[in-house]
Design a protein around this motif. Sequence first.
Motif, PDB file in Angstrom:
ATOM      1  N   MET A  45      48.228  48.162  37.246  1.00  0.00           N
ATOM      2  CA  MET A  45      48.498  47.888  38.660  1.00  0.00           C
ATOM      3  C   MET A  45      47.879  46.560  39.090  1.00  0.00           C
ATOM      4  O   MET A  45      48.473  45.811  39.879  1.00  0.00           O
ATOM      5  CB  MET A  45      47.960  49.034  39.521  1.00  0.00           C
ATOM      6  N   ILE A  46      46.688  46.263  38.578  1.00  0.00           N
ATOM      7  CA  ILE A  46      46.017  45.018  38.944  1.00  0.00           C
ATOM      8  C   ILE A  46      46.721  43.811  38.324  1.00  0.00           C
ATOM      9  O   ILE A  46      46.939  42.791  38.981  1.00  0.00           O
ATOM     10  CB  ILE A  46      44.534  45.068  38.513  1.00  0.00           C
ATOM     11  N   SER A  47      47.078  43.930  37.045  1.00  0.00           N
ATOM     12  CA  SER A  47      47.713  42.797  36.350  1.00  0.00           C
ATOM     13  C   SER A  47      49.192  42.661  36.684  1.00  0.00           C
ATOM     14  O   SER A  47      49.787  41.600  36.462  1.00  0.00           O
ATOM     15  CB  SER A  47      47.535  42.954  34.842  1.00  0.00           C
ATOM     16  N   LYS A  48      49.793  43.736  37.225  1.00  0.00           N
ATOM     17  CA  LYS A  48      51.225  43.735  37.577  1.00  0.00           C
ATOM     18  C   LYS A  48      52.109  43.321  36.398  1.00  0.00           C
ATOM     19  O   LYS A  48      53.138  42.670  36.558  1.00  0.00           O
ATOM     20  CB  LYS A  48      51.485  42.800  38.766  1.00  0.00           C
ATOM     21  N   GLY A  49      51.669  43.684  35.188  1.00  0.00           N
ATOM     22  CA  GLY A  49      52.471  43.411  34.000  1.00  0.00           C
ATOM     23  C   GLY A  49      52.425  41.983  33.510  1.00  0.00           C
ATOM     24  O   GLY A  49      53.191  41.614  32.611  1.00  0.00           O
ATOM     25  N   THR A  50      51.548  41.163  34.076  1.00  0.00           N
ATOM     26  CA  THR A  50      51.447  39.767  33.644  1.00  0.00           C
ATOM     27  C   THR A  50      50.230  39.576  32.745  1.00  0.00           C
ATOM     28  O   THR A  50      49.283  40.360  32.785  1.00  0.00           O
ATOM     29  CB  THR A  50      51.314  38.823  34.857  1.00  0.00           C
ATOM     30  N   ARG A  51      50.268  38.535  31.940  1.00  0.00           N
ATOM     31  CA  ARG A  51      49.137  38.200  31.065  1.00  0.00           C
ATOM     32  C   ARG A  51      47.996  37.683  31.933  1.00  0.00           C
ATOM     33  O   ARG A  51      48.171  36.772  32.728  1.00  0.00           O
ATOM     34  CB  ARG A  51      49.576  37.147  30.049  1.00  0.00           C
ATOM     35  N   MET A  52      46.825  38.251  31.769  1.00  0.00           N
ATOM     36  CA  MET A  52      45.722  37.944  32.670  1.00  0.00           C
ATOM     37  C   MET A  52      44.424  37.804  31.895  1.00  0.00           C
ATOM     38  O   MET A  52      44.178  38.538  30.932  1.00  0.00           O
ATOM     39  CB  MET A  52      45.598  39.063  33.713  1.00  0.00           C
ATOM     40  N   LYS A  53      43.589  36.852  32.316  1.00  0.00           N
ATOM     41  CA  LYS A  53      42.257  36.736  31.730  1.00  0.00           C
ATOM     42  C   LYS A  53      41.462  38.000  32.043  1.00  0.00           C
ATOM     43  O   LYS A  53      41.562  38.541  33.139  1.00  0.00           O
ATOM     44  CB  LYS A  53      41.520  35.523  32.299  1.00  0.00           C
ATOM     45  N   LEU A  54      40.661  38.411  31.065  1.00  0.00           N
ATOM     46  CA  LEU A  54      39.882  39.632  31.249  1.00  0.00           C
ATOM     47  C   LEU A  54      38.923  39.501  32.436  1.00  0.00           C
ATOM     48  O   LEU A  54      38.746  40.452  33.203  1.00  0.00           O
ATOM     49  CB  LEU A  54      39.104  39.945  29.969  1.00  0.00           C
ATOM     50  N   GLU A  55      38.327  38.325  32.610  1.00  0.00           N
ATOM     51  CA  GLU A  55      37.409  38.129  33.730  1.00  0.00           C
ATOM     52  C   GLU A  55      38.145  38.232  35.070  1.00  0.00           C
ATOM     53  O   GLU A  55      37.592  38.714  36.064  1.00  0.00           O
ATOM     54  CB  GLU A  55      36.700  36.780  33.625  1.00  0.00           C
ATOM     55  N   ASP A  56      39.428  37.802  35.096  1.00  0.00           N
ATOM     56  CA  ASP A  56      40.231  37.937  36.318  1.00  0.00           C
ATOM     57  C   ASP A  56      40.584  39.398  36.572  1.00  0.00           C
ATOM     58  O   ASP A  56      40.697  39.829  37.732  1.00  0.00           O
ATOM     59  CB  ASP A  56      41.503  37.102  36.214  1.00  0.00           C
ATOM     60  N   LEU A  57      40.765  40.159  35.490  1.00  0.00           N
ATOM     61  CA  LEU A  57      41.042  41.591  35.627  1.00  0.00           C
ATOM     62  C   LEU A  57      39.852  42.293  36.282  1.00  0.00           C
ATOM     63  O   LEU A  57      40.028  43.121  37.184  1.00  0.00           O
ATOM     64  CB  LEU A  57      41.324  42.208  34.259  1.00  0.00           C
ATOM     65  N   TYR A  58      38.632  41.936  35.866  1.00  0.00           N
ATOM     66  CA  TYR A  58      37.440  42.534  36.469  1.00  0.00           C
ATOM     67  C   TYR A  58      37.325  42.150  37.950  1.00  0.00           C
ATOM     68  O   TYR A  58      36.899  42.959  38.771  1.00  0.00           O
ATOM     69  CB  TYR A  58      36.188  42.099  35.711  1.00  0.00           C
ATOM     70  N   GLU A  59      37.700  40.920  38.277  1.00  0.00           N
ATOM     71  CA  GLU A  59      37.722  40.509  39.691  1.00  0.00           C
ATOM     72  C   GLU A  59      38.733  41.341  40.467  1.00  0.00           C
ATOM     73  O   GLU A  59      38.512  41.691  41.624  1.00  0.00           O
ATOM     74  CB  GLU A  59      38.065  39.026  39.804  1.00  0.00           C
ATOM     75  N   GLY A  60      39.860  41.639  39.824  1.00  0.00           N
ATOM     76  CA  GLY A  60      40.872  42.482  40.455  1.00  0.00           C
ATOM     77  C   GLY A  60      40.355  43.874  40.756  1.00  0.00           C
ATOM     78  O   GLY A  60      40.631  44.439  41.825  1.00  0.00           O
ATOM     79  N   PHE A  61      39.567  44.434  39.846  1.00  0.00           N
ATOM     80  CA  PHE A  61      38.938  45.734  40.104  1.00  0.00           C
ATOM     81  C   PHE A  61      38.023  45.645  41.324  1.00  0.00           C
ATOM     82  O   PHE A  61      37.954  46.567  42.133  1.00  0.00           O
ATOM     83  CB  PHE A  61      38.126  46.184  38.885  1.00  0.00           C
ATOM     84  N   GLY A  62      37.322  44.502  41.441  1.00  0.00           N
ATOM     85  CA  GLY A  62      36.406  44.320  42.561  1.00  0.00           C
ATOM     86  C   GLY A  62      37.101  44.377  43.901  1.00  0.00           C
ATOM     87  O   GLY A  62      36.501  44.782  44.909  1.00  0.00           O
ATOM     88  N   LYS A  63      38.383  43.998  43.944  1.00  0.00           N
ATOM     89  CA  LYS A  63      39.137  44.048  45.198  1.00  0.00           C
ATOM     90  C   LYS A  63      39.414  45.479  45.649  1.00  0.00           C
ATOM     91  O   LYS A  63      39.832  45.712  46.775  1.00  0.00           O
ATOM     92  CB  LYS A  63      40.448  43.273  45.045  1.00  0.00           C
TER      93      LYS A  63
END
Length: 357
Positions: free
Chosen positions: A300-318
Motif C-alpha cells: 500500500m505504501i509503495s503502490k506497486g512502484t520500485r522504492m528505496k527501502l529508506e523511503d519505505l520506512y518513511e512511508g510507514f512513518g506517515k
Amino acid sequence: MKFLPLTDGNTNSKKYEHGQRSIAEYLSSMLCPKDLLVDMLSKKPNLFNEIIISALSSSTGTGGSNENEYIILPFIKEAFGEDLKWFLKRDDSIVVKYIHVFLHFYLCYSLSQTLVYLDYRKYNIVPEKPQKMYYILTSEHASEGREAVTNGWNKYVNKEALEKSFGRIEALDILNSLLDGNIGFYNDVYNKLKEQDFNDEIKMLLEDVICSYQRDKREQLKKREVAKFQFPDEVSTEVNSYDDFILKLGLLCTTLQSKEYESKMKIRVNNIMKIRMLSTRRGREILNLDDEMLFFLMAMISKGTRMKLEDLYEGFGKYGVAFDYDTKAAIENYLLKLNLLERKSDSGEAQYVKIVL
C-alpha cells in the motif's frame, strides 16, 4: 460495510451484532463518497456498483447530520480516502483477499491515534499528523530495552489514556453539543469557541454548565448501587476563559467517571487491537505486525512502484508506524526470503523493494 450482513446468523449475541454495526459505522465515517464514486463507476459500471453508490450517497458523507457518524481525525480520513481509491482499483481477487486486512489496519490506526489526541489538557495541540509509535514483528522477541517497549503503545496509550477515555469522550461530546454540531477534537472545539469573544454572558453560560454537570453527576453517582465511589474535591465553578472551561469540564468528566468504565474501555480497546496488532509480552503491551499485515502495508505504501527501502520506512512513518534497528533488519531478512529486496551495487549502499499485490 454499511450494507453487508454483519453476523453469520449463528450468534444470539446482541452485543456482538451492535459492536459489528458500530465498527461498520465508524469505518464508513472515514469515507468521503463523492471522492470515491467516480472512480468506482469508471472501473466497473454495473448494476451492483450503482446500487452501492446510490446507498452511500444517500447515507454518508453528504453533508447532512448523521447520528451514527463518528468524528475522525482529518489526517486519517484523508489517507483512508486515498488508500481506498488505490485499493479498489486492484483486481477483485486481491480486494476480496485483503479487504479485512485493510479495514482492520485503519480501525486500529484510527483508534490508537484517537486515544492519543483525546487528552483535554492538550486542547491547544493541532492534530496535524500521526504520533509515531514503535512496532515489532510478531516473530521477534521484545526485550526490555526495545523501542517497542519504551517508545510504543504503553508510552502514548498509557493506563490513564485507556481508563479515562470514557470521561474524555464525554467532555468532548458536551463541547460539540454546546456548539450544536460535530465540530471535531479538542483543538477544533477550542478554535470554534474563540471565534466569539469571551464576555460576561458567555461566562455565565459556561459556569452554569460546570455547575450543573458537577451537581448532577455527583447525585447520579450517589444513587447508583455500585462500589463506594471516592468523590474528589469539588471544583470551583468560576470560569475565566475558554481555556479554563475546557480544562475544568475535562477534569470533572474524568474524575467523576464511574469506576466501571475504567475496565470496560480498556477491555473494548484491547479486544479490537489484540486481534492482530497488539500483544502482551512479559506483562507489557507491544504493537506488532504479522507477515500478512506487513506485506500488505508495504504494498500500500509503495503502490506497486520500485522504492528505496529508506523511503519505505518513511512511508510507514506517515501512518505513525516506526521500527528500531533490529526490526528493520528482520524486515530486510523477510524481504530477502521473498526475493523482493535488491541492491543497487555490491556494496549494498542502496536497497530497493517492489511489492505488487
